[in-house]
Design an enzyme around this catalytic site. Structure first.
Site, PDB file in Angstrom:
ATOM      1  CD  GLU A 118      56.256  45.914  44.100  1.00  0.00           C
ATOM      2  OE1 GLU A 118      55.178  45.432  43.688  1.00  0.00           O
ATOM      3  OE2 GLU A 118      56.430  47.119  44.345  1.00  0.00           O
ATOM      4  CE  LYS A 139      54.000  41.192  47.905  1.00  0.00           C
ATOM      5  NZ  LYS A 139      55.192  41.185  47.033  1.00  0.00           N
ATOM      6  NE  ARG A 152      46.202  35.835  44.542  1.00  0.00           N
ATOM      7  CZ  ARG A 152      47.266  36.632  44.412  1.00  0.00           C
ATOM      8  NH1 ARG A 152      47.751  36.920  43.234  1.00  0.00           N
ATOM      9  NH2 ARG A 152      47.845  37.149  45.476  1.00  0.00           N
TER      10      ARG A 152
END
Ligand code: ATP
Ligand code: MG
Length: 757
Positions: A31, A268, A258
């Site tokens: 994104e 983020k 992850r």
């Protein structure tokens, strides 16, 4: 294929073999709401790497379904990151927003199938109606709307006739599904917001769970690889594709763990807070874990890719030690970066008996680096050494220049202190020294013993540079936010001095400043008038020193006479002394060491002593111990002295035994060694606390098997009735429950015993 096959590559390989797909197509779907970080690097390496390995394609798709947080600067940053890491996406960059019209059609199709409806509950009611993990939800009364009404409302939502939140489009699935994601999930919501690409055309935006599977399908993706948080979304992913009866081939979702790194924040959102709050200097601040930050700091793409390969791909979340990333860059630059001289805090040394000037030919690389090149170092009467390399009242074990102890100027002569000049406040401002003309490196006939070689620069030739010395951004292992910032993460030194070659070698971007670390020409602020260097990483882990010294352990170390390190003489093979030969013979004959390892140990008194000590209680592990010492320990001893080592011979013996009894692999052993080297912690403890060991204890495994058997009575029944294939199911469940750490041999035995009893 050079990479070792992880579980995802195995899946891909099988899917190609079975003919499920003709070509593998993956995608990296960020994104664009922030700069990509090292976690994204793992995903990039994986998606692009798999496509590369199997001759397929990988798309770069901006997952831009949230108009309020996204921006083109992030799109550019993501493209830069992928390119810098050395990958090429297939065709043009793709955008989910390009599929908005198509996605809208799919939504209409679902409505027409009676599989989606417009709901008009408030956000709060929707949450309430959803139920909990233990209680089923209840369906909204609006779910009864007719197809015509739904079509009409949905079209008007699109046109912007309603306010944000007035209606949503939901899938009609099952309000009592065990998987909460399946309780009539939202497909579209109203957002009157400007989209950075689609402009103001849309008043509705698709939700991730609807847009993602369909974007994958539209692009012909075969393997949709994502992180574990999306495990529960997989059912919905499949529902969307199955319900629309899309023509095969269709994509399938696969999850992996992850990347998390200690001393680092990686979301983020948190990075944005640091950037916007001015705690760092922009997204490419060299202290940030963003790819732009690492790049600016001087990390190489190779080091990051090596790191990603080393950490591997797993199904269980864990935290990787940041020292492992630092190790990867050190390891890469060790092979590449020329060694040059820099003096951080210059202290003037006047060599009283030296007249004139000369140029000393000095190799850029030590003899164990298979690279060639050299420069000419000017030498003169006035030089600078580092303030830290002279001690008027040296502590015990100080090996550099003192009033009574000579030192070698690396590549040049041995000097000795004659007089200390101080200012009125008693600060040392200059050393008057004397050099030994017959002590020149390479042709030293002086017979003078020194304990170390230090860096220096010739005063009239040296260039002034700015150093930006970076350290970890956070001071705690598991930082939560700005309260955990390390106040000393950036230190600027304005008046360091370097030898001329550092400035003159224009095409060279990275150097090792001897004994200081690896440095990079600051890519933005560097100029000929004002050269600036970023510290990439130190030569050894400085954080290891800060952790508590283990004083007990220290005492166990073998007593060592402080020995000068032999300056390696280039070229000729020096014959072994009688004692060395005797050791060599014993090592090869009695202990079965290979001759290279035996040679390394026998010729180096420090290594040999260390080895003998380690052998004391672990004779059987001689070969593994010798390997560890001739590689790992020897490497450390190039930079440190025996009494500076954090670990003891006993600990190395323990580590070797863990390799030999298959508690850990040799690969894991290297990782464990790095950690021992930093902290002095026992290898057993490291392996335990990080869960690196195989679980072989039947008493630990048995209860897990019991639980699984209790939970699956039907499968037990079927197995007992003769469906022996289910054996694999039980093994799989046990391995899954132990995150792959259970010793498969033991699991097999125990499962067989329990099922057949
Ligand atoms: P963050 O939580 O840091 O904001 P994100 O998951 O929201 O990250 P996306 O832009 O949605 O970021 O992620 C793009 C891709 O990168 C996704 O496939 C995601 O699974 C993957 N990814 C993100 N963070 C990591 C990580 N730490 N380790 C591995 N892959 C990651
Ligand atoms: Mg996200």
């Amino acid at each position: 294929m050079n990479k070792k096959k992880d579980f995802l590559r195995t899946i891909v390989e099988n899917d190609l073999k079975s003919g499920k797909y003709k070509e593998v197509v993956t995608r990296f779907p960020p994104e664009p709401n922030g700069f990509p970080h090292i976690g994204h690097a793992k995903s990039i390496a994986l998606n692009f790497g798999i496509a590369e390995d199997f001759g397929g394609r990988c798309n770069l798709r901006m997952d831009d379904t949230n108009p309020t947080t996204e921006d083109t600067q992030y799109v550019e940053a993501i493209k830069d990151a992928v390119k810098w890491l050395g990958f090429e996406w297939d065709g043009d960059v793709k955008f989910t927003s390009d599929y908005f019209p198509k996605l809208y059609e799919y939504a209409i199709q679902l409505i027409k199938m009676g599989k989606a409806y417009v709901d008009s509950l408030s956000e709060e009611e929707i949450r309430e109606y959803r139920g909990t993990v233990t209680q089923p939800g209840k369906r909204s009364k609006y779910a009864k709307r007719s197809i015509e009404e739904n079509l009409d409302l949905f079209e008007r939502m699109k046109k912007g006739e309603f306010q944000d939140g007035e209606h949503v489009l939901r899938a009609k699935i099952d309000m009592s599904a065990a998987n909460m994601k399946m309780r009539d999930p939202l497909l579209y919501r109203i957002r009157h917001a400007h989209h950075f690409r689609a402009g103001d055309e849309w008043a509705i935006y698709p939700m991730y769970d609807f847009a993602h599977p369909l974007s994958d399908y539209i692009e012909g993706v075969t393997h949709s690889i994502c992180t574990l948080e999306f495990e529960n979304n997989r059912e919905l992913y499949d529902w969307v594709i199955d319900t629309l009866k899309l023509e095969p081939p269709r994509p399938y979702q696969h999850e992996f763990a992850r990347l998390n790194i200690n001393y680092t924040v990686m979301s983020k959102r948190k990075l944005l807070e640091l950037v916007n709050g001015g705690y760092v200097n922009g997204w490419d601040d060299p202290r940030l874990p963003t790819i732009a930050g690492y790049r600016r700091r001087g990390y190489t793409p190779e080091s990051i890719l090596n790191f990603c390969e080393q950490i591997g791909v797993a199904k269980a979340n864990s935290v990787v030690d940041v020292a492992q990333l630092e190790f990867a860059i050190r390891d890469d630059l060790n092979k590449k970066a020329p060694r040059v001289m820099c003096v951080e805090q210059p202290l003037k040394v006047t060599i009283e008996n030296y007249e004139g000037e000369e140029e000393i030919e000095a190799s850029y690389y030590p003899s164990d680096v298979p690279k060639e090149g050299s420069r000419k170092m000017p030498f003169s009467k006035e030089i600078y050494i580092d303030r830290a390399d002279f001690e008027e009242n040296p502590p015990k074990g100080y090996y550099r220049l003192t009033p009574s102890q000579p030192v070698r100027l690396k590549h040049a002569y041995i000097i000795k202190c004659k007089e200390i000049i101080k200012d009125e406040e008693g600060n040392i401002v200059e050393i008057k020294a004397e050099y030994f003309p017959d002590s020149k490196s390479g042709s030293d006939t002086s017979g003078i013993k020194v304990k170390s070689a230090i860096q220096w620069v010739s005063a009239p030739h040296a260039k002034r540079v700015e150093l930006r010395l970076y350290d970890r951004l956070f001071k705690v292992e598991n930082p939560q936010g700005i309260e955990d910032l390390n106040p000393n993460s950036l230190r600027i030194v304005n008046d360091a001095l370097v030898e001329p070659a550092v400035i003159e070698e224009k095409e060279q971007e990275r150097f090792q400043f001897e004994r200081m670390g690896y440095f990079y020409k600051e890519p933005v602020d560097y100029s000929d008038e004002h050269p600036v260097f970023n510290k990439i990483v130190g030569l050894k882990d400085s954080w290891a020193k800060k952790s508590k010294p283990n004083s007990e352990k220290k005492k166990e170390q073998p007593k060592q006479k402080a020995q000068p390190k032999n300056e390696q003489k280039e070229g000729s093979v020096i014959p072994m002394t009688k004692e060395q030969q005797a050791l060599f013979d014993r090592y090869t004959k009695e202990l079965s060491l290979n001759s290279e390892v035996a040679n390394t140990l026998a010729r180096d008194a420090q290594l040999a002593t260390f080895f003998e000590e380690a052998l004391q209680n672990a004779q059987k592990s001689a070969v593994s111990i010798a390997n560890l010492i001739s590689n790992e320990v020897a490497r450390e001893l190039k930079q440190k002295d025996l009494n500076e080592l954090k670990f003891t011979p006993q600990q190395i013996a323990d580590l070797a035994q863990m390799i030999d009894n298959e508690t850990i692999s040799t690969k894991i052993a290297k990782e464990v060694f790095e950690l021992m080297n930093q902290s002095g912690e026992d290898p057993q403890k490291i392996v335990k606390s990080r869960g690196l060991e195989q679980i072989s204890d039947p008493d630990v495994i048995a209860p897990i098997i019991d639980q699984i058997i209790d939970k699956n009575p039907q499968n037990v029944q079927k197995y007992k009735e003769g469906n022996k294939k289910l054996f694999g199911f039980f093994i799989g469940q046990v391995l899954k429950a132990t995150q792959g750490k259970a010793n498969p041999k033991i699991v097999n035995e125990l499962v067989a015993k329990k099922l057949d009893s």
